[in-house]
Design a protein around this motif. Structure first.
Motif, short mmCIF file in Angstrom:
data_model
loop_
_atom_site.label_atom_id
_atom_site.label_comp_id
_atom_site.label_asym_id
_atom_site.label_seq_id
_atom_site.Cartn_x
_atom_site.Cartn_y
_atom_site.Cartn_z
N ASP A 167 0.83 -1.21 0.00
CA ASP A 167 0.00 0.00 0.00
C ASP A 167 0.86 1.26 0.00
OD1 ASP A 167 -2.36 -1.38 -0.05
OD2 ASP A 167 -2.73 -1.25 2.11
N GLN A 168 2.04 1.19 0.63
CA GLN A 168 2.89 2.37 0.72
C GLN A 168 3.98 2.39 -0.35
OE1 GLN A 168 4.34 2.92 4.72
NE2 GLN A 168 2.29 3.27 5.54
N ALA A 169 3.98 1.39 -1.24
CA ALA A 169 4.96 1.34 -2.33
C ALA A 169 4.32 1.87 -3.61
CB ALA A 169 5.45 -0.09 -2.53
N ILE A 170 5.17 2.24 -4.53
CA ILE A 170 4.73 2.66 -5.87
C ILE A 170 5.37 1.68 -6.84
CG2 ILE A 170 4.93 4.45 -7.62
CD1 ILE A 170 4.90 6.51 -5.36
N TYR A 171 4.55 0.92 -7.56
CA TYR A 171 5.10 -0.14 -8.40
C TYR A 171 4.18 -0.42 -9.58
CZ TYR A 171 1.82 -3.15 -5.84
OH TYR A 171 0.69 -3.70 -5.28
N GLY A 172 4.78 -0.97 -10.63
CA GLY A 172 4.01 -1.30 -11.82
C GLY A 172 4.81 -1.07 -13.08
N SER A 173 4.10 -0.89 -14.19
CA SER A 173 4.74 -0.58 -15.47
C SER A 173 5.28 0.85 -15.43
CB SER A 173 3.73 -0.73 -16.60
OG SER A 173 2.74 0.29 -16.50
N PRO A 174 6.14 1.21 -16.38
CA PRO A 174 6.63 2.60 -16.40
C PRO A 174 5.52 3.64 -16.42
CG PRO A 174 7.97 1.24 -17.85
CD PRO A 174 6.84 0.38 -17.38
N ASP A 175 4.48 3.42 -17.23
CA ASP A 175 3.38 4.38 -17.29
C ASP A 175 2.65 4.49 -15.96
OD1 ASP A 175 3.83 5.13 -19.90
OD2 ASP A 175 2.41 3.69 -20.75
N GLU A 176 2.41 3.34 -15.31
CA GLU A 176 1.73 3.34 -14.02
C GLU A 176 2.56 4.06 -12.96
OE1 GLU A 176 -0.89 -0.77 -14.04
OE2 GLU A 176 1.29 -0.92 -13.87
N VAL A 177 3.86 3.79 -12.94
CA VAL A 177 4.71 4.36 -11.91
C VAL A 177 4.89 5.86 -12.10
CG1 VAL A 177 7.07 4.40 -11.00
CG2 VAL A 177 5.90 2.22 -11.34
N VAL A 178 5.09 6.32 -13.34
CA VAL A 178 5.27 7.75 -13.55
C VAL A 178 4.00 8.51 -13.19
CG1 VAL A 178 4.60 8.01 -15.98
CG2 VAL A 178 6.45 9.39 -15.05
N ALA A 179 2.83 7.90 -13.45
CA ALA A 179 1.58 8.55 -13.07
C ALA A 179 1.45 8.67 -11.56
CB ALA A 179 0.40 7.77 -13.65
N GLU A 180 1.80 7.60 -10.83
CA GLU A 180 1.72 7.64 -9.37
C GLU A 180 2.73 8.62 -8.79
OE1 GLU A 180 0.88 4.54 -6.62
OE2 GLU A 180 0.76 3.06 -8.23
N LEU A 181 3.93 8.64 -9.35
CA LEU A 181 4.94 9.58 -8.86
C LEU A 181 4.51 11.02 -9.13
CD1 LEU A 181 8.30 7.81 -9.81
CD2 LEU A 181 7.47 8.29 -7.50
N ALA A 182 3.95 11.25 -10.30
CA ALA A 182 3.49 12.61 -10.62
C ALA A 182 2.42 13.05 -9.64
CB ALA A 182 2.97 12.66 -12.05
N ASP A 183 1.51 12.13 -9.27
CA ASP A 183 0.47 12.46 -8.30
C ASP A 183 1.07 12.73 -6.93
OD1 ASP A 183 -2.41 12.52 -7.40
OD2 ASP A 183 -1.67 10.88 -6.17
N LEU A 184 2.07 11.94 -6.55
CA LEU A 184 2.75 12.14 -5.27
C LEU A 184 3.42 13.52 -5.22
CD1 LEU A 184 3.85 11.05 -2.54
CD2 LEU A 184 5.78 10.10 -3.84
N VAL A 185 4.10 13.87 -6.28
CA VAL A 185 4.76 15.18 -6.34
C VAL A 185 3.74 16.31 -6.29
CG1 VAL A 185 6.15 16.69 -7.80
CG2 VAL A 185 6.81 14.28 -7.52
N ARG A 186 2.62 16.12 -6.99
CA ARG A 186 1.57 17.14 -6.98
C ARG A 186 1.00 17.33 -5.57
NH1 ARG A 186 -3.49 16.88 -6.45
NH2 ARG A 186 -3.54 14.61 -6.71
#
Length: 327
Positions: free
Chosen positions: A276-295
């Motif tokens: 639940d506290q990790a960010i993982y998946g395909s490149p598209d999935e991970v970049v989307a989650e990281l972008a949301d985290l940064v936002r």
């Protein structure tokens, strides 16, 4: 797939592997730093954990020296030195030596965690952590590095290494009061990020940086599919679950060995919490989650804490993650 336009860094804990000598883990940390520099990572930090079977890094200043000697550009630091275990003057001297040898490349991350178990805390002579004492110790370390201490720390340095506070919860308030950049992870990765109070309370006095700076630390894994990334994270997820029962991280095991275990309901819950506290998946999935985290956090930088059993897969993941960011 749009790339993320902010600095990205690595925190390496020198994780050991089942059936492998501890020395391999610290040598692998140094080689990982060398690769990270070539991939464009901004910082490479090493950790401080004592008497933990799954973590070989107990002396961040010593390991940082080896990392800095193997690299040329990347910033090298501690994530972090745990001040309750140390005398401020000695911390200042260690990082003054590093700054003298590798000028302009050294970071000093400071935390206030104690040892994992009572015997470790006894061995370290640390029974508790006092927030006010931590703030005083941070100020003392900074004074020595800036040449303002009651004695002169040697070697004297022209420019003190940047200091950071590793924090969560109440620690954010301490970082703000100290007027220092903060490294935050864990619960901040999900739900509202409680960073507005840190920014509002930030003390930008004469000894502090000019403005707040937030590094968000995240366990990230990139693979071809979400299922493949989940499999790569399983060894670390199991180690976390095991540590809840034993008080110490065990060495990483192969994912197949973990799947052969019969987990208790509590251990399964702990594994799920890890995911639940990790960010993982395909490149598209991970970049989307990281972008949301940064936002959500307004992060100025992302620091990855990625780990898995297979070091070849870890190197591949480091490279895949680097491709999610602009150089």
């Amino acid at each position: 797939m749009p790339a993320l336009d902010l600095p990205f860094s690595l925190l390496d804990r020198s994780r050991t592997r089942a059936g492998e000598p501890d020395a391999v883990a610290v040598r692998a940390t140094v080689e990982r730093a060398h690769r990270a520099e070539g991939l464009g990572y901004s910082r490479f930090w090493v950790a401080e954990h004592h008497a933990v079977p799954g973590i070989a890094s107990g002396s961040p200043a010593v390991l940082a020296a080896a990392v800095a000697a193997r690299t040329h550009r990347i910033r090298v630091g501690s994530g972090g030195v745990m001040l309750p275990n140390h005398v401020p003057l000695v911390v200042a001297e260690q990082f003054a030596v590093l700054e003298s040898l590798y000028p302009g490349r050294i970071d000093l991350g400071l935390g206030r965690s104690l040892g994992f178990s009572a015997p470790v805390r006894e061995a370290l002579r640390t029974a508790r952590t006092d927030p006010e004492k931590f703030l005083r110790d941070v100020a003392e370390v900074r004074a020595y590095l800036q040449g303002r201490g009651p004695v002169t720390a040697r070697p004297a340095v022209a420019q003190a290494p940047p200091m950071f506070v590793l924090a969560s919860g109440a620690g954010l308030t301490l970082a703000a009061r100290a007027g220092l950049p903060v490294v935050v992870g864990g619960p901040v990765l999900r739900g509202p990020a409680p960073l507005a109070p840190y920014r509002a309370a930030f003390d930008d006095g004469p000894a502090a940086p000019a403005h707040p700076y937030v590094i968000v630390s995240a366990n990230v894994m990139v693979a071809a599919t979400r299922g493949a990334a989940e499999e790569l994270l399983l060894p670390d997820a199991w180690a976390m679950a095991a540590s809840r029962a034993t008080g110490a991280y065990p060495p990483l095991e192969e994912a197949a060995a973990v799947r052969r275990r019969s987990l208790t309901p509590k251990q399964r819950e702990s594994v799920e919490q890890f995911y639940d506290q990790a960010i993982y998946g395909s490149p598209d999935e991970v970049v989307a989650e990281l972008a949301d985290l940064v936002r959500r956090t307004g992060a100025d930088e992302v620091m990855l804490t990625t780990s898995t059993y297979d070091r070849d897969e870890l190197a591949r993941a480091d490279a895949a993650i680097a491709r999610l960011f602009t150089a």
